[in-house]
Design a protein around this motif. Structure first.
Motif, PDB file in Angstrom:
ATOM      1  N   ALA A 175      13.586 -50.799  15.790  1.00  0.00           N
ATOM      2  CA  ALA A 175      12.833 -51.809  16.600  1.00  0.00           C
ATOM      3  C   ALA A 175      12.766 -51.080  18.196  1.00  0.00           C
ATOM      4  O   ALA A 175      11.813 -51.100  18.778  1.00  0.00           O
ATOM      5  CB  ALA A 175      13.605 -53.390  16.879  1.00  0.00           C
ATOM      6  N   HIS A 176      13.992 -50.413  18.498  1.00  0.00           N
ATOM      7  CA  HIS A 176      14.014 -49.839  19.856  1.00  0.00           C
ATOM      8  C   HIS A 176      13.318 -48.580  19.944  1.00  0.00           C
ATOM      9  O   HIS A 176      13.463 -48.015  21.089  1.00  0.00           O
ATOM     10  CB  HIS A 176      15.397 -50.131  20.414  1.00  0.00           C
ATOM     11  N   ARG A 177      13.233 -47.929  18.654  1.00  0.00           N
ATOM     12  CA  ARG A 177      12.634 -46.507  18.568  1.00  0.00           C
ATOM     13  C   ARG A 177      13.553 -45.449  19.599  1.00  0.00           C
ATOM     14  O   ARG A 177      13.226 -44.572  20.052  1.00  0.00           O
ATOM     15  CB  ARG A 177      11.464 -46.401  19.497  1.00  0.00           C
ATOM     16  N   TYR A 178      14.906 -45.674  18.989  1.00  0.00           N
ATOM     17  CA  TYR A 178      15.832 -44.692  19.502  1.00  0.00           C
ATOM     18  C   TYR A 178      16.371 -43.731  18.526  1.00  0.00           C
ATOM     19  O   TYR A 178      15.875 -43.871  17.157  1.00  0.00           O
ATOM     20  CB  TYR A 178      17.251 -45.623  20.026  1.00  0.00           C
ATOM     21  N   ILE A 179      17.437 -42.764  18.959  1.00  0.00           N
ATOM     22  CA  ILE A 179      17.905 -41.988  17.751  1.00  0.00           C
ATOM     23  C   ILE A 179      19.183 -42.730  17.823  1.00  0.00           C
ATOM     24  O   ILE A 179      19.917 -42.903  18.616  1.00  0.00           O
ATOM     25  CB  ILE A 179      18.056 -40.484  18.440  1.00  0.00           C
ATOM     26  N   GLY A 180      19.724 -42.752  16.425  1.00  0.00           N
ATOM     27  CA  GLY A 180      20.878 -43.263  15.996  1.00  0.00           C
ATOM     28  C   GLY A 180      21.595 -42.510  15.192  1.00  0.00           C
ATOM     29  O   GLY A 180      21.157 -41.506  14.418  1.00  0.00           O
ATOM     30  N   GLN A 185      14.358 -29.052  16.759  1.00  0.00           N
ATOM     31  CA  GLN A 185      12.934 -29.450  16.112  1.00  0.00           C
ATOM     32  C   GLN A 185      12.978 -30.712  16.051  1.00  0.00           C
ATOM     33  O   GLN A 185      11.875 -31.434  16.203  1.00  0.00           O
ATOM     34  CB  GLN A 185      12.874 -28.748  14.918  1.00  0.00           C
ATOM     35  N   VAL A 186      14.059 -31.528  15.548  1.00  0.00           N
ATOM     36  CA  VAL A 186      14.078 -33.044  15.286  1.00  0.00           C
ATOM     37  C   VAL A 186      13.924 -33.734  16.701  1.00  0.00           C
ATOM     38  O   VAL A 186      12.929 -34.701  16.927  1.00  0.00           O
ATOM     39  CB  VAL A 186      15.266 -33.428  14.795  1.00  0.00           C
ATOM     40  N   ARG A 187      14.500 -33.124  17.572  1.00  0.00           N
ATOM     41  CA  ARG A 187      14.065 -33.894  19.135  1.00  0.00           C
ATOM     42  C   ARG A 187      12.885 -33.821  19.570  1.00  0.00           C
ATOM     43  O   ARG A 187      12.178 -34.721  19.916  1.00  0.00           O
ATOM     44  CB  ARG A 187      15.106 -32.929  20.031  1.00  0.00           C
ATOM     45  N   PRO A 213      23.045 -31.905  25.150  1.00  0.00           N
ATOM     46  CA  PRO A 213      22.632 -32.918  25.980  1.00  0.00           C
ATOM     47  C   PRO A 213      20.990 -33.251  25.767  1.00  0.00           C
ATOM     48  O   PRO A 213      21.004 -34.406  26.277  1.00  0.00           O
ATOM     49  CB  PRO A 213      22.702 -32.579  27.345  1.00  0.00           C
ATOM     50  N   GLN A 214      20.191 -32.782  25.731  1.00  0.00           N
ATOM     51  CA  GLN A 214      18.837 -33.183  25.481  1.00  0.00           C
ATOM     52  C   GLN A 214      18.766 -33.903  24.423  1.00  0.00           C
ATOM     53  O   GLN A 214      18.173 -34.867  24.376  1.00  0.00           O
ATOM     54  CB  GLN A 214      17.703 -31.887  25.464  1.00  0.00           C
ATOM     55  N   LEU A 215      19.426 -33.632  23.157  1.00  0.00           N
ATOM     56  CA  LEU A 215      19.091 -34.574  21.946  1.00  0.00           C
ATOM     57  C   LEU A 215      20.106 -35.609  22.324  1.00  0.00           C
ATOM     58  O   LEU A 215      19.598 -36.886  21.867  1.00  0.00           O
ATOM     59  CB  LEU A 215      19.635 -33.823  20.758  1.00  0.00           C
ATOM     60  N   TYR A 216      21.335 -35.537  22.748  1.00  0.00           N
ATOM     61  CA  TYR A 216      22.366 -36.549  22.823  1.00  0.00           C
ATOM     62  C   TYR A 216      22.099 -37.616  23.839  1.00  0.00           C
ATOM     63  O   TYR A 216      22.408 -38.744  23.579  1.00  0.00           O
ATOM     64  CB  TYR A 216      23.776 -35.848  23.227  1.00  0.00           C
ATOM     65  N   SER A 217      21.229 -37.393  24.910  1.00  0.00           N
ATOM     66  CA  SER A 217      20.771 -38.417  25.882  1.00  0.00           C
ATOM     67  C   SER A 217      19.879 -39.244  25.254  1.00  0.00           C
ATOM     68  O   SER A 217      19.594 -40.228  25.805  1.00  0.00           O
ATOM     69  CB  SER A 217      20.253 -37.759  27.101  1.00  0.00           C
ATOM     70  N   ARG A 218      19.262 -38.755  24.158  1.00  0.00           N
ATOM     71  CA  ARG A 218      18.187 -39.843  23.558  1.00  0.00           C
ATOM     72  C   ARG A 218      19.043 -40.830  22.327  1.00  0.00           C
ATOM     73  O   ARG A 218      18.435 -41.436  22.035  1.00  0.00           O
ATOM     74  CB  ARG A 218      17.217 -39.150  22.898  1.00  0.00           C
TER      75      ARG A 218
END
Length: 307
Positions: free
Chosen positions: A62-67, A184-186, A212-217
């Protein structure tokens, strides 16, 4: 009765070609999908952990985040993810389509979840990851297009372009992704409007903290825990009857045997399934009608169970 001749119109072989080249060992698998699912395989039980995973997946979608989802092996992470995405029904639908059988309507669970499920191979190269991510997501978008319009035509119905109708991507075995694969996933996530769930072993959250670029998402985290003793007892009671283990057990003997299984497996779904299979084997070999704690211990000795 002689074997039925296969449909020669689908053959890859020419006249006087016996296909001997396929014996050389240089050809890989012809079809990506494996054999049909075993109807005797255990079904997913609606445990508390599965309900928690479903709520987690709904929120990420629903929120379009990374989980992030992690947990020890065998507790049901993959089973829950496959059930959420409708993967068993989707794979059967694709199998019917690939074998030129009438596939029927798109499975309802696929239409509801709008979720692509993908697991990288152990040696997945950057090129393979680049191809697999859009392929998995685009298939779901095209399936929804096919359901709505009876055809797939992205130039007439552009919503399905660029996986636009896919709302969630679940990546199982995410521990296999190297640094480049995670990047690539990010990148794929940044270029699409969808949620992403990475499923892995305990510690994947600490590993991703180094990027950090991935983790911040990452917006949500979920630890998939083993079953509690009470819930495991309820699951075992259900399996006790569906697997035909009840037999002539009195209530006390059954309760002791179930308690022994619960102690050995520690709430691990995979161990429960393996142990019950071994118990059935022990009963058959010894022509027993009652599951005793001794039979459970004998079955346990046939398995490799960590301490």
């Amino acid at each position: 009765m002689p074997p039925t001749e296969p449909d020669s119109s689908r053959s890859l072989l020419g006249k006087d070609d016996d296909g001997r080249r396929f014996l050389s060992g240089t050809f890989g698998e012809i079809a990506a999908l494996g054999p049909p699912p075993d109807p005797a395989s255990p079904l997913l039980l609606p445990t508390r952990e599965h309900r928690r995973f479903t709520e987690f997946a709904d929120t990420v979608r629903a929120h379009r985040y990374i989980g992030l989802c992690w947990g020890p092996p065998g507790v049901g992470k993959t089973l829950s993810a496959r059930h959420y995405a409708g993967a068993p029904q989707w794979e059967q639908w694709q199998r019917d389509l690939g074998e030129d059988r009438e596939p029927g309507p798109i499975p309802e669970q696929v239409l509801q979840a709008r979720t692509a499920l993908w697991a990288p191979t152990v040696t997945a190269s950057p090129r393979q990851v680049d191809q697999a991510l859009p392929r998995a997501c685009q298939q779901i978008s095209y399936a929804i297009d096919y359901h709505h319009h009876g055809r797939v035509d992205p130039f007439v119905h552009p919503d399905s372009r660029s996986s636009g109708l896919t709302e969630l991507l679940i990546i199982d075995e995410a521990d296999r992704l190297k640094t480049t694969g995670l990047e690539q996933v990010r990148d794929y996530y940044d270029r699409h409007t969808l949620g992403v769930i990475l499923i892995g072993m305990p510690g994947i959250d600490k590993r991703l903290a180094r990027y950090p670029q991935l983790y911040s998402r990452v917006g949500f985290a979920h630890e998939y825990r083993p079953l509690t003793p009470e819930e495991l007892t309820a699951v075992l009671n259900r399996r006790w009857h569906t697997d035909g283990l009840a037999g002539e057990d009195d209530e006390f003997t059954q309760a002791v045997a179930i308690a022994t299984i619960a102690r050995i497996t520690g709430g691990n779904f995979r161990l429960v399934d393996r142990l019950l299979t071994q118990i059935q084997r022990i009963l058959t070999i010894n022509q027993l009608a009652t599951v005793t704690p001794e039979a459970v211990e004998a079955a346990r000795e046939s398995l490799l169970i960590g301490h």
